[in-house]
Motif scaffolding. Structure first.
Motif, PDB file in Angstrom:
ATOM      1  N   ASP A 111       0.808  -1.219   0.000  1.00  0.00           N
ATOM      2  CA  ASP A 111       0.000   0.000   0.000  1.00  0.00           C
ATOM      3  C   ASP A 111       0.845   1.275   0.000  1.00  0.00           C
ATOM      4  O   ASP A 111       0.300   2.390   0.061  1.00  0.00           O
ATOM      5  CB  ASP A 111      -0.947   0.003   1.198  1.00  0.00           C
ATOM      6  N   LEU A 112       2.170   1.118  -0.019  1.00  0.00           N
ATOM      7  CA  LEU A 112       3.101   2.253  -0.126  1.00  0.00           C
ATOM      8  C   LEU A 112       2.971   3.237   1.031  1.00  0.00           C
ATOM      9  O   LEU A 112       3.299   4.424   0.893  1.00  0.00           O
ATOM     10  CB  LEU A 112       2.894   3.012  -1.451  1.00  0.00           C
ATOM     11  N   ASN A 113       2.508   2.762   2.177  1.00  0.00           N
ATOM     12  CA  ASN A 113       2.237   3.686   3.285  1.00  0.00           C
ATOM     13  C   ASN A 113       2.832   3.222   4.612  1.00  0.00           C
ATOM     14  O   ASN A 113       2.403   3.645   5.681  1.00  0.00           O
ATOM     15  CB  ASN A 113       0.730   3.880   3.435  1.00  0.00           C
ATOM     16  N   LYS A 114       3.788   2.316   4.540  1.00  0.00           N
ATOM     17  CA  LYS A 114       4.476   1.778   5.719  1.00  0.00           C
ATOM     18  C   LYS A 114       3.565   0.945   6.622  1.00  0.00           C
ATOM     19  O   LYS A 114       3.845   0.768   7.802  1.00  0.00           O
ATOM     20  CB  LYS A 114       5.138   2.903   6.529  1.00  0.00           C
ATOM     21  N   THR A 313       6.564  10.232  -2.067  1.00  0.00           N
ATOM     22  CA  THR A 313       6.244  11.140  -0.960  1.00  0.00           C
ATOM     23  C   THR A 313       4.749  11.129  -0.655  1.00  0.00           C
ATOM     24  O   THR A 313       4.354  11.003   0.500  1.00  0.00           O
ATOM     25  CB  THR A 313       6.697  12.574  -1.300  1.00  0.00           C
ATOM     26  N   GLU A 314       3.927  11.233  -1.714  1.00  0.00           N
ATOM     27  CA  GLU A 314       2.473  11.179  -1.553  1.00  0.00           C
ATOM     28  C   GLU A 314       1.925  10.056  -2.423  1.00  0.00           C
ATOM     29  O   GLU A 314       1.692  10.250  -3.622  1.00  0.00           O
ATOM     30  CB  GLU A 314       1.844  12.521  -1.957  1.00  0.00           C
ATOM     31  N   PRO A 315       1.722   8.852  -1.850  1.00  0.00           N
ATOM     32  CA  PRO A 315       1.316   7.680  -2.632  1.00  0.00           C
ATOM     33  C   PRO A 315       0.070   7.888  -3.479  1.00  0.00           C
ATOM     34  O   PRO A 315      -0.051   7.305  -4.562  1.00  0.00           O
ATOM     35  CB  PRO A 315       1.083   6.616  -1.557  1.00  0.00           C
ATOM     36  N   ASP A 316      -0.853   8.724  -3.019  1.00  0.00           N
ATOM     37  CA  ASP A 316      -2.099   8.923  -3.769  1.00  0.00           C
ATOM     38  C   ASP A 316      -1.951   9.930  -4.901  1.00  0.00           C
ATOM     39  O   ASP A 316      -2.910  10.191  -5.641  1.00  0.00           O
ATOM     40  CB  ASP A 316      -3.219   9.360  -2.833  1.00  0.00           C
ATOM     41  N   LEU A 322       5.362   5.600 -13.956  1.00  0.00           N
ATOM     42  CA  LEU A 322       6.672   6.193 -13.687  1.00  0.00           C
ATOM     43  C   LEU A 322       7.280   5.522 -12.454  1.00  0.00           C
ATOM     44  O   LEU A 322       6.633   5.426 -11.408  1.00  0.00           O
ATOM     45  CB  LEU A 322       6.528   7.697 -13.458  1.00  0.00           C
ATOM     46  N   SER A 323       8.509   5.069 -12.580  1.00  0.00           N
ATOM     47  CA  SER A 323       9.187   4.334 -11.519  1.00  0.00           C
ATOM     48  C   SER A 323       9.290   5.137 -10.226  1.00  0.00           C
ATOM     49  O   SER A 323       9.452   6.360 -10.249  1.00  0.00           O
ATOM     50  CB  SER A 323      10.596   3.945 -11.990  1.00  0.00           C
ATOM     51  N   ILE A 324       9.225   4.429  -9.093  1.00  0.00           N
ATOM     52  CA  ILE A 324       9.468   5.087  -7.800  1.00  0.00           C
ATOM     53  C   ILE A 324      10.817   4.657  -7.215  1.00  0.00           C
ATOM     54  O   ILE A 324      11.134   5.010  -6.082  1.00  0.00           O
ATOM     55  CB  ILE A 324       8.333   4.822  -6.789  1.00  0.00           C
ATOM     56  N   THR A 325      11.579   3.887  -7.979  1.00  0.00           N
ATOM     57  CA  THR A 325      12.941   3.535  -7.551  1.00  0.00           C
ATOM     58  C   THR A 325      13.916   4.052  -8.610  1.00  0.00           C
ATOM     59  O   THR A 325      13.963   5.240  -8.848  1.00  0.00           O
ATOM     60  CB  THR A 325      13.062   2.021  -7.273  1.00  0.00           C
ATOM     61  N   ASP A 326      14.675   3.196  -9.300  1.00  0.00           N
ATOM     62  CA  ASP A 326      15.637   3.693 -10.283  1.00  0.00           C
ATOM     63  C   ASP A 326      14.948   4.285 -11.510  1.00  0.00           C
ATOM     64  O   ASP A 326      13.830   3.900 -11.869  1.00  0.00           O
ATOM     65  CB  ASP A 326      16.555   2.558 -10.748  1.00  0.00           C
ATOM     66  N   LYS A 327      15.662   5.187 -12.181  1.00  0.00           N
ATOM     67  CA  LYS A 327      15.167   5.773 -13.420  1.00  0.00           C
ATOM     68  C   LYS A 327      15.104   4.715 -14.520  1.00  0.00           C
ATOM     69  O   LYS A 327      15.987   3.864 -14.627  1.00  0.00           O
ATOM     70  CB  LYS A 327      16.068   6.929 -13.859  1.00  0.00           C
ATOM     71  N   CYS A 328      14.053   4.783 -15.332  1.00  0.00           N
ATOM     72  CA  CYS A 328      13.833   3.810 -16.394  1.00  0.00           C
ATOM     73  C   CYS A 328      13.735   4.492 -17.758  1.00  0.00           C
ATOM     74  O   CYS A 328      13.372   5.658 -17.859  1.00  0.00           O
ATOM     75  CB  CYS A 328      12.534   3.043 -16.146  1.00  0.00           C
TER      76      CYS A 328
END
Length: 348
Positions: A111-114, A313-316, A322-328
């Protein structure tokens, strides 16, 4: 009595067993056949019996199942188009090693929210892998947590051990019991010897603690995995895919008596962590193969629907695709790069 254990444990939460999860998301005969055939193809390429190039292509990590399936449908169509020259396996990475701290992947925090709903994450991961395999597209995963393969390994065609874990005895022993081919990356500092040592270790049988299909702690006895190889990813911001680097790698592999099968990661230090430079790496690899190199058997490409990455930073409010880790690399360029590579390889 004075407590002496679990002093820093906040909570222990029971989790679904591998057996139970597989009852919810069962492996069909059709997908079992596809996985088996894809593994055989990868092994044949690694051993030089099939002259195609393996391409492990996809997002740095999966965070949005909808976007992942969008991407998978496009990649499956491309895979059929260029299958005579390139055998595509999709990167479906659900676990991410962190240098310090950060989001550890969809399984750990779906859920990307810890909130760390790991049972949910395992279910989402298994469902997604089943669907992607159902498209006729084999999947690849990074083996990070030694428990996770019990839930997903029956759906994986090719696996990776990352640069941070290649030197780990736990991961080397785990690979010795995995049912699919595995690539060991060189270390983050560029050290290739640790990957070669890992290959030799994984070739042999081992005995260690793990779990069984019911989730019970068990003694695991493995047979050894002969289908392992090296993955060059550069190190300390220094690439290691040049013809001289490849020759040195071949010499080290031959001296160690391990298979002379090399995969080159076009991302990470080989592209100076700049996604726009992955194309230059791919071009060099194809050029070397066309010139007669017979040890490079595969490439890895970090690619998604859109170019670059974004911060979690803001999952919603995340941007779709678009990746949230390495650039693609974006999809249009991925498609073009792989088509051009296939055309050049066809003229060998």
């Amino acid at each position: 009595m004075l407590r002496t254990q679990n002093l820093r444990i906040r909570e222990l939460t029971p989790i679904i067993s591998p057996y139970s999860l597989k009852q919810v998301f069962p492996l069909s005969e059709a997908i079992a056949l596809r996985v088996t055939e894809a593994r055989t193809t990868v092994v044949d390429i690694l051993n030089g019996r099939d002259r195609r190039l393996i391409a492990v292509v996809g997002p740095c990590s999966i965070h949005d199942p909808k976007a992942a399936l969008d991407y998978a449908a496009r990649l499956a169509a491309l895979a059929k188009e260029i299958e005579q020259q390139i055998f595509i396996v999709m990167r479906v990475y659900f676990e991410k090693p962190r240098t310090t701290i950060g989001w550890k992947g969809l399984i750990n925090d779906p859920d990307l929210n810890k909130s760390h709903q790991i049972s949910k994450g395992l279910g989402v991961a298994r469902s997604l892998m089943l669907t992607i395999n159902g498209l006729g597209l084999p999947v690849a995963g990074e083996m990070l947590d030694p428990i996770t393969p019990h839930y997903l390994a029956d759906l994986i065609t090719w696996g990776a051990i990352g640069a941070r874990t290649t030197e780990s005895q736990t991961h080397r022993e785990m690979v010795s019991g995995l049912s699919f081919p595995v690539g060991f990356k060189n270390g983050t500092d560029g050290n290739l010897q640790i990957a070669i040592d890992a290959m030799k270790t994984a070739n042999h049988p081992h005995t260690f603690l793990g779990i069984n299909n019911e989730g019970q702690t068990s003694i695991v006895h493995t047979l050894g995995n002969q289908d392992v190889h090296v993955v060059l990813r550069g190190g300390n911001d220094t690439p290691n895919y040049s013809p001289d680097d490849i020759r040195r790698t071949e010499e080290m592999l031959a001296k160690a008596g391990v298979p002379k099968a090399i995969m080159v990661d076009c991302s990470h230090a080989n592209s100076y962590k700049d996604h726009t430079k992955q194309e230059a790496v791919l071009d060099s690899i194809v050029e070397q193969i066309v010139a007669g190199n017979d040890s490079i058997r595969g490439i890895m490409l970090e690619s998604f629907l859109k170019a670059g990455n974004q911060s979690l930073t803001e999952p919603d409010k995340l941007e779709y695709g678009l990746s949230i880790t390495d650039k693609c690399v974006d999809w249009d360029n991925t498609e073009r790069m792989l088509r051009e590579a296939a055309q050049r390889l066809a003229n060998r």
